[in-house]
Enzyme design. Structure first.
Site, PDB file in Angstrom:
ATOM      1  N   SER A  50      -3.847   5.752 -72.079  1.00  0.00           N
ATOM      2  CA  SER A  50      -4.433   4.605 -71.385  1.00  0.00           C
ATOM      3  C   SER A  50      -4.532   3.400 -72.311  1.00  0.00           C
ATOM      4  CB  SER A  50      -5.832   5.054 -70.925  1.00  0.00           C
ATOM      5  OG  SER A  50      -6.617   3.982 -70.499  1.00  0.00           O
ATOM      6  N   ILE A  52      -4.828   0.467 -74.805  1.00  0.00           N
ATOM      7  CA  ILE A  52      -4.214   0.125 -76.097  1.00  0.00           C
ATOM      8  C   ILE A  52      -3.412   1.313 -76.650  1.00  0.00           C
ATOM      9  CG2 ILE A  52      -4.807  -0.475 -78.501  1.00  0.00           C
ATOM     10  CD1 ILE A  52      -7.343  -1.921 -77.198  1.00  0.00           C
ATOM     11  N   SER A 176     -13.657  -2.182 -83.909  1.00  0.00           N
ATOM     12  CA  SER A 176     -13.959  -3.293 -82.993  1.00  0.00           C
ATOM     13  C   SER A 176     -14.662  -4.397 -83.765  1.00  0.00           C
ATOM     14  CB  SER A 176     -14.887  -2.803 -81.879  1.00  0.00           C
ATOM     15  OG  SER A 176     -15.390  -3.917 -81.166  1.00  0.00           O
ATOM     16  N   TYR A 202     -22.372   2.079 -80.079  1.00  0.00           N
ATOM     17  CA  TYR A 202     -20.912   1.911 -80.199  1.00  0.00           C
ATOM     18  C   TYR A 202     -20.568   0.997 -81.377  1.00  0.00           C
ATOM     19  CZ  TYR A 202     -16.352  -0.139 -78.842  1.00  0.00           C
ATOM     20  OH  TYR A 202     -15.055  -0.609 -78.826  1.00  0.00           O
ATOM     21  N   LYS A 206     -18.515   1.783 -84.794  1.00  0.00           N
ATOM     22  CA  LYS A 206     -17.337   1.011 -85.215  1.00  0.00           C
ATOM     23  C   LYS A 206     -17.525   0.500 -86.647  1.00  0.00           C
ATOM     24  CE  LYS A 206     -14.880   1.654 -81.574  1.00  0.00           C
ATOM     25  NZ  LYS A 206     -13.553   2.291 -81.632  1.00  0.00           N
ATOM     26  N   THR A 235      -8.888  -3.334 -70.286  1.00  0.00           N
ATOM     27  CA  THR A 235      -8.500  -1.922 -70.221  1.00  0.00           C
ATOM     28  C   THR A 235      -9.525  -1.175 -69.362  1.00  0.00           C
ATOM     29  OG1 THR A 235      -9.821  -1.358 -72.153  1.00  0.00           O
ATOM     30  CG2 THR A 235      -7.517  -1.955 -72.563  1.00  0.00           C
TER      31      THR A 235
HETATM   32  N1  LIG Z   1     -10.715  -3.044 -74.769  1.00  0.00           N
HETATM   33  C1  LIG Z   1     -11.349  -3.770 -75.683  1.00  0.00           C
HETATM   34  O1  LIG Z   1     -11.708  -4.937 -75.459  1.00  0.00           O
HETATM   35  C2  LIG Z   1     -11.637  -3.172 -77.026  1.00  0.00           C
HETATM   36  C3  LIG Z   1     -12.266  -3.991 -77.983  1.00  0.00           C
HETATM   37  C4  LIG Z   1     -12.528  -3.451 -79.234  1.00  0.00           C
HETATM   38  C5  LIG Z   1     -12.162  -2.149 -79.514  1.00  0.00           C
HETATM   39  N2  LIG Z   1     -11.578  -1.376 -78.548  1.00  0.00           N
HETATM   40  C6  LIG Z   1     -11.222   0.006 -78.904  1.00  0.00           C
HETATM   41  O2  LIG Z   1      -9.906   0.278 -78.504  1.00  0.00           O
HETATM   42  C7  LIG Z   1      -9.734   1.680 -78.372  1.00  0.00           C
HETATM   43  C8  LIG Z   1      -8.955   1.978 -77.116  1.00  0.00           C
HETATM   44  O3  LIG Z   1      -9.728   1.624 -75.993  1.00  0.00           O
HETATM   45  P1  LIG Z   1      -9.132   0.876 -74.720  1.00  0.00           P
HETATM   46  O4  LIG Z   1      -9.807  -0.414 -74.612  1.00  0.00           O
HETATM   47  O5  LIG Z   1      -7.652   0.933 -74.728  1.00  0.00           O
HETATM   48  O6  LIG Z   1      -9.743   1.765 -73.541  1.00  0.00           O
HETATM   49  P2  LIG Z   1      -9.127   2.913 -72.641  1.00  0.00           P
HETATM   50  O7  LIG Z   1     -10.237   3.432 -71.805  1.00  0.00           O
HETATM   51  O8  LIG Z   1      -7.911   2.431 -71.950  1.00  0.00           O
HETATM   52  O9  LIG Z   1      -8.694   3.987 -73.711  1.00  0.00           O
HETATM   53  C9  LIG Z   1      -9.594   4.806 -74.387  1.00  0.00           C
HETATM   54  C10 LIG Z   1      -8.889   6.121 -74.618  1.00  0.00           C
HETATM   55  O10 LIG Z   1      -9.757   6.965 -75.389  1.00  0.00           O
HETATM   56  C11 LIG Z   1      -9.769   8.220 -74.780  1.00  0.00           C
HETATM   57  N3  LIG Z   1     -10.982   8.944 -75.080  1.00  0.00           N
HETATM   58  C12 LIG Z   1     -12.267   8.537 -74.929  1.00  0.00           C
HETATM   59  N4  LIG Z   1     -13.101   9.543 -75.246  1.00  0.00           N
HETATM   60  C13 LIG Z   1     -12.323  10.586 -75.616  1.00  0.00           C
HETATM   61  C14 LIG Z   1     -12.600  11.913 -76.034  1.00  0.00           C
HETATM   62  N5  LIG Z   1     -13.845  12.388 -76.110  1.00  0.00           N
HETATM   63  N6  LIG Z   1     -11.566  12.724 -76.339  1.00  0.00           N
HETATM   64  C15 LIG Z   1     -10.290  12.280 -76.245  1.00  0.00           C
HETATM   65  N7  LIG Z   1      -9.978  11.055 -75.841  1.00  0.00           N
HETATM   66  C16 LIG Z   1     -10.986  10.222 -75.518  1.00  0.00           C
HETATM   67  C17 LIG Z   1      -9.662   7.924 -73.290  1.00  0.00           C
HETATM   68  O11 LIG Z   1      -9.303   9.073 -72.554  1.00  0.00           O
HETATM   69  C18 LIG Z   1      -8.595   6.856 -73.316  1.00  0.00           C
HETATM   70  O12 LIG Z   1      -7.316   7.438 -73.391  1.00  0.00           O
HETATM   71  C19 LIG Z   1     -11.140   2.284 -78.402  1.00  0.00           C
HETATM   72  O13 LIG Z   1     -11.392   2.852 -79.656  1.00  0.00           O
HETATM   73  C20 LIG Z   1     -12.030   1.074 -78.192  1.00  0.00           C
HETATM   74  O14 LIG Z   1     -13.295   1.244 -78.774  1.00  0.00           O
HETATM   75  C21 LIG Z   1     -11.300  -1.864 -77.318  1.00  0.00           C
END
Ligand SMILES: NC(=O)c1ccc[n+]([C@@H]2O[C@H](COP(=O)([O-])OP(=O)(O)OC[C@H]3O[C@@H](n4cnc5c(N)ncnc54)[C@H](O)[C@@H]3O)[C@@H](O)[C@H]2O)c1
Length: 342
Positions: A50, A52, A176, A202, A206, A235
């Site tokens: 999913s 990123i 993050s 969270y 991070k 996302t």
């Molecule tokens: N979207 C943003 O704005 C943003 C900003 C800063 C950091 N992030 C970080 O980016 C990363 C990816 O997140 P995203 O935004 O693509 O969201 P997303 O929901 O699309 O992806 C998150 C992924 O992590 C997996 N995941 C969560 N808990 C899990 C677990 N217990 N076991 C296995 N897999 C697990 C989910 O199944 C998913 O595939 C994360 O670490 C998030 O903290 C995102």
């Protein structure tokens, strides 16, 4: 102080973390940086079904790399794998099912993986969560911490021997920019007592990832470590955990591909390993890990306390009775923690 940090961070985010921020930064990107074939190199991406993680896995597959998708949900993983293979034409895309919040399972997975595969060039710790209510995993650990910090710690530590014997090894952790408002708290890793706020926990996790990245860079010179901020990205995580933020930001949020850009650059470009190991990246540049005058620096004592606690929790969750052989990775990692920080 907390108001100052939050306001400064939010104003910075409105300028830099948005789609416009990406467009401005990307003007200085060098296209040729990513003109590299990765056939024969292997990459593990957690949370690869999913957002990123999926974009990152697809970009790696397009460059010929072997991709190990580590996902919690089998059906979602299979759908994403089919999309990645269709888009890239690369069939070297493998699925591994793991719930990173289940600490013991992380150990089991890493140990099995090392037995099955001879190399791993790049580990991308992308999976992450922000659970808004305090929940516990099956051994009683708070789930955001178990997933974002302890899971990342055990997976990375356990895979280090495999990474060390692979060519040009790299570890990238998707942290993050939210961590900028937090100072490392070594005393309450389980967020026990008081009012529980998911976003704060969270952001603390991070920050912990950034501290771990700095620690690994000091203690593991063979591997190149980096942490990064993807920007504010549209996302499933954002729509499910922060629906109001998503509504407020609308079109200003980055696409998943834009969010993945720096992860992909750190994983694939020739230039990334020439940057200092342990840095924190935003839009392909190493950036400060503290806001000006925010008093978020951690003392060496706090870092040492955090690392010792983490190792203790990790060992307590280890499936086999902890009886490491002299010189085993776990035994030496604990010794390194103590040597470098006390
Ligand atoms: N979207 C943003 O704005 C943003 C900003 C800063 C950091 N992030 C970080 O980016 C990363 C990816 O997140 P995203 O935004 O693509 O969201 P997303 O929901 O699309 O992806 C998150 C992924 O992590 C997996 N995941 C969560 N808990 C899990 C677990 N217990 N076991 C296995 N897999 C697990 C989910 O199944 C998913 O595939 C994360 O670490 C998030 O903290 C995102």
């Amino acid at each position: 102080m907390s108001l100052y940090r939050n306001l400064t961070w939010f104003l910075k985010g409105m300028k830099e973390y948005t789609r416009d921020g990406y467009d401005a930064a990307s003007k200085s990107f060098i296209v040729e940086d990513l003109s590299v074939s990765h056939v024969g190199r292997s990459f593990m991406v957690t949370g690869a079904n999913s957002g990123i993680g999926k974009e990152t896995a697809a970009a790696i597959a397009k460059k010929g790399g072997t991709v190990h998708m580590v996902c919690r949900n089998k059906d979602k993983a299979e759908m994403a794998r089919a999309d990645i293979i269709r888009e890239s034409g690369n069939t070297e895309v493998h699925i591994h099912i793991l719930d990173l919040s289940e600490t013991t399972q992380v150990w089991e997975f890493a140990e099995t993986f090392q037995r099955q595969y001879p190399t791993l060039n790049v580990l991308i710790n992308n999976a992450g969560c922000m659970i808004n209510k305090r929940e516990k995993n099956s051994i009683g650990l708070e789930k955001n911490f178990a997933t974002n910090t302890l899971g990342v710690y055990i997976l990375t530590q356990s895979l280090m021997p495999l990474l060390q014997k692979s060519r040009d090894p790299r570890v990238i952790t998707v942290s993050s920019g939210g961590m900028l408002v937090q100072q490392l708290r070594a005393h309450n890793l389980q967020s026990k007592g008081g009012f529980y706020r998911g976003p704060k926990v969270y952001a603390q996790n991070k920050r912990q990832q950034v501290v771990l990245t700095e620690h690994w860079a000091k203690t593991q010179p063979v591997i190149h470590f980096s942490a990064m901020h993807p920007g504010w990205v549209d996302t499933p995580a954002v729509s499910s955990t922060m629906p109001q933020f998503r509504q407020m930001m609308g079109e200003r949020l980055r696409s998943a591909a834009q969010g993945a850009d720096t992860v992909v650059w750190l994983a694939l470009s020739r230039g990334a390993p020439s940057t200092p190991s342990g840095s924190f990246f935003q839009d392909r540049k190493a950036v400060p890990t503290h806001l000006p005058m925010a008093w978020t620096n951690s003392s060496a004592k706090d870092v040492a306390k955090f690392l010792v606690k983490l190792e203790t929790l990790a060992q307590e969750a280890r499936p086999q009775p902890a009886d490491p052989q002299p010189g085993s990775p776990t035994e030496s990692s604990q010794a390194l923690v103590i040597q470098h920080h006390i």
